[in-house]
Design a protein around this motif. Structure first.
Motif, PDB file in Angstrom:
ATOM      1  N   UNK A  74      -5.518  -2.274  12.880  1.00 38.11           N
ATOM      2  CA  UNK A  74      -4.572  -3.535  13.279  1.00 38.11           C
ATOM      3  C   UNK A  74      -3.369  -3.189  13.245  1.00 38.11           C
ATOM      4  N   UNK A  75      -3.356  -2.301  12.026  1.00 39.46           N
ATOM      5  CA  UNK A  75      -1.542  -1.316  11.647  1.00 39.46           C
ATOM      6  C   UNK A  75      -0.602  -3.135  11.141  1.00 39.46           C
ATOM      7  N   UNK A  76      -1.486  -3.322  10.359  1.00 37.52           N
ATOM      8  CA  UNK A  76      -0.967  -4.176   9.488  1.00 37.52           C
ATOM      9  C   UNK A  76      -1.075  -3.118   7.904  1.00 37.52           C
ATOM     10  N   UNK A  77      -1.290  -2.021   7.450  1.00 34.95           N
ATOM     11  CA  UNK A  77      -1.487  -1.362   6.630  1.00 34.95           C
ATOM     12  C   UNK A  77      -0.693   0.216   6.889  1.00 34.95           C
ATOM     13  N   UNK A  78      -0.541   0.670   6.152  1.00 34.77           N
ATOM     14  CA  UNK A  78      -0.335   2.061   6.268  1.00 34.77           C
ATOM     15  C   UNK A  78      -1.157   3.339   5.845  1.00 34.77           C
ATOM     16  N   UNK A  79      -1.008   4.682   6.513  1.00 34.13           N
ATOM     17  CA  UNK A  79      -2.368   5.162   6.218  1.00 34.13           C
ATOM     18  C   UNK A  79      -3.043   5.934   4.060  1.00 34.13           C
ATOM     19  N   UNK A  80      -1.299   5.248   4.003  1.00 31.80           N
ATOM     20  CA  UNK A  80      -1.064   5.467   2.484  1.00 31.80           C
ATOM     21  C   UNK A  80      -1.837   4.665   1.758  1.00 31.80           C
TER      22      UNK A  80
END
Lengths: 264, 367
Positions: A74-80
């Motif tokens: 959902x894009x709530x956290x970055x990949x890092x």
């Protein structure tokens, strides 16, 4: 590149061949015995790989991990951030992320080395024989050469065909029994040793592709290359299936999977 | 969804390609070295799936390549030197079990004999309108010129050496550790002798009817061709791969896989002299005797000439670490003073030297 593995393997194969009497069928038995021995020696790695796979499956089903994946989707956290939290979860559950691929990587050169050792020992051309001779470290090597490549109905140095039906058929037709056996055993090995799908569409598609192309590829190689290799492939597949069965890890559901109902 | 599928399949193919090509830079790994036949001003080179015809008067320029017709011979490997059947026809066998006839002027290729189920490694012998063709399935086929089988003689292992014929008898060496004498007309066995190890070379036969053969047991045998009894045997340092060569004054020249060249007195049954041409290499061919000189090539890409007394006359090294070239087989004499050498491991298939071992030209199919 793998000479440090291939040369000792060639000598072990020849030693077994010599021990068996260096006669008819003996090189075939040497391939079978050495394949089984290699598979047994690699068993701890196979088991460790299976344990890791099992742990990874547990991780995939862990509620915290499912939530984490959803957040990333959902894009709530970055990949890092995702990677950071995933590592924390690995630690918490005591999972080594390299646990399933490291044993595979370690097994790889050994299995490829075995393939090359069989090819090298059969030495069916002058250049191959010239390359083989300096690598033989057995005292009476000259009396062993050439290897007796006859095994059952096959010449292990040639692509295998069975001409048993030529008397019945109006034309001469060789049936590639070993290539068919390689296809069948590779199919079962791929199907039965693949862990159940975790619902990841991409992973499932890849697994499906592997279960189709791998048997075809191995069957084609066995159809084209010398029968000694095909004997090795069949033995290796069967031993692998037995190992999985003994550990209770044969995934029979992959064979008889029912069609999932369409999602409404 | 399609991209990962194709990606996986491509990765799988790359992996299998690398695995089965031995992790080398290229997938194509040479499994042989070129076989050379010289006929006047022309040489025929058999290598991989092609027979090249080159002009020896024009620095080895390529005249034509066979097959020229639609016959697809991809995947075939020709190893032994082509045999000249008649003025217009060559005969050559492939690693894919078939013997082919090739029209030497047009390059047209036709299947000649397809019933053997193994490789053609030994050069067939043609004598008295019969083709004596040994196959790696261990069978010597006697074929009529139309390809029909006159008789077959079976041995217990592959035959990689051309038989020698004399007075109606064929002398044949099989890798089953045995030399056979066979009636050339009927295919019946006359005698057999156990050599104790495999042999891949043809015997030399002297005017007294004595056969000389080297074996993987690091021995050279002298055998009475009438009775098949061993007269003497001499030990070498390593396996003997190339055929012994008879010289003047009952001298026999032999090479071994430790790159030794021997001169043997066949009357006294002793070694007259022995020279190691180079260290850490091997010799897989016979010495070539031209006048008063012997020419030998090594796997490390070196050609040397020796006097018949064992003095080194000339030497030339083509292969080096940066540009590895392997010389295999026996050097071939073209005309009076051109020496052709088969190369493996490089793009050039043939190197041509004069008798002072100056490079005259080299042949590369692409150029």
């Amino acid at each position: 590149m793998l000479d440090f593995i291939i040369t000792p393997f060639v000598n072990v194969l020849l030693y077994i061949y010599q021990f068996l009497g260096a006669g008819i069928n003996d090189f075939g038995w040497a391939i079978l015995i050495f394949t089984i021995a290699i598979r047994l020696a690699l068993f701890p790695l196979t088991r460790s790989q299976l344990e890791s796979t099992k742990n990874m499956q547990k991780l995939n089903e862990h509620p915290d991990y499912i939530k984490l994946q959803k957040k990333r989707k959902d894009g709530k956290i970055t990949q890092e951030k995702f990677a950071e939290e995933q590592m924390a979860l690995y630690k918490e559950l005591g999972i080594n992320p390299l646990g399933s691929c490291l044993p595979t990587l370690l097994q790889f050169p050994i299995i490829i080395g075995m393939y090359w050792a069989v090819t090298k020992a059969l030495a069916t051309s002058p250049l191959q024989l010239i390359n083989l001779i300096p690598d033989i470290n057995l005292s009476n090597a000259s009396s062993l050469l050439p290897l007796n490549s006859q095994f059952l109905w096959m010449d292990l140095s040639q692509p295998e065909r069975w001409y048993g039906l030529s008397n019945i058929l109006p034309w001469e037709f060789g049936i590639p029994i070993l290539a068919i056996l390689v296809f069948v055993t590779t199919y079962f090995q791929t199907k039965l040793t693949t862990p159940p799908s975790t619902g990841d569409d991409q992973a499932a598609a890849m697994t499906k592709m592997m279960s189709i192309y791998m048997p075809l590829l191995m069957g084609w190689i066995s159809y084209t290359y010398s029968a000694g290799l095909a004997v090795y492939f069949v033995a290796s597949n069967i031993v692998s299936l037995i190992q999985y069965a003994l550990m209770g890890r044969l995934n029979l559901s992959n064979l008889v999977r029912k069609k999932e109902p369409a999602v409404k | 969804m399609k991209k990962p599928k194709y990606l996986l399949f491509a990765l799988l193919l790359i992996f299998v390609g690398i695995t089965f090509s031995g992790c080398r830079g290229t997938g194509a790994v040479a499994s042989s070295w070129p076989g050379i036949t010289v006929n006047g001003e022309t040489a025929y080179i058999a290598f991989n799936a092609s027979i090249y015809t080159i002009d020896l008067t024009q620095q080895g320029n390529l005249k034509r390549t066979a097959p020229s017709n639609d016959k697809d011979l991809r995947g075939h490997t020709f190893f032994h030197p082509p045999v000249i059947l008649d003025e217009e026809t060559l005969l050559v066998g492939s690693y894919k079990n078939s013997l082919y006839k090739i029209d030497s002027s047009s390059g047209q290729t036709t299947e000649f004999f397809t019933h053997a189920r193994n490789r053609w490694i030994a050069t067939p012998l043609i004598s008295d309108e019969t083709i004596y063709a040994p196959n790696a399935n261990g069978t010597l086929y006697a074929l009529a010129l139309d390809g029909t089988v006159k008789w077959e003689f079976e041995t217990d292992a592959a035959i990689w050496a051309t038989p020698v014929k004399d007075n109606g008898s064929l002398y044949l060496v099989s890798q089953d550790h045995t030399m056979y004498a066979v009636n050339a007309r009927t295919g019946d066995q006359i005698w057999a002798i156990d050599l104790g190890a495999a042999s891949v070379n043809s015997p030399a036969l002297d005017e007294n009817g004595i056969l000389y053969i080297g074996t993987f047991g690091s021995k050279v045998f002298a055998i009475d061709s009438k009775t098949g009894e061993s007269i003497w045997e001499i030990e070498t340092q390593d396996y003997v791969w190339g055929s012994p060569v008879l010289g003047p004054d009952s001298t026999l020249f032999v090479t071994d896989l430790s790159a030794n060249l021997y001169a043997i007195d066949t009357q006294a049954a002793n070694i007259l002299w022995q020279k190691q041409v180079d260290t850490d290499t091997s010799i897989t061919g016979s010495p070539l005797l031209v006048g008063e000189a012997l020419f030998v090539i090594t796997r490390s890409g070196e050609i040397s000439s020796y006097s018949l007394e064992g003095e080194r006359l000339w030497n030339e090294e083509i292969g080096n670490e940066e540009n590895p070239v392997e010389f295999h087989g026996t050097p071939v004499l073209a005309g009076e003073d051109l020496i052709l050498v088969s190369a493996a491991g490089s793009d050039k298939l043939i190197y041509a030297f004069n008798t002072e071992l100056e490079t005259q030209w080299s042949f590369e199919p692409g150029n």
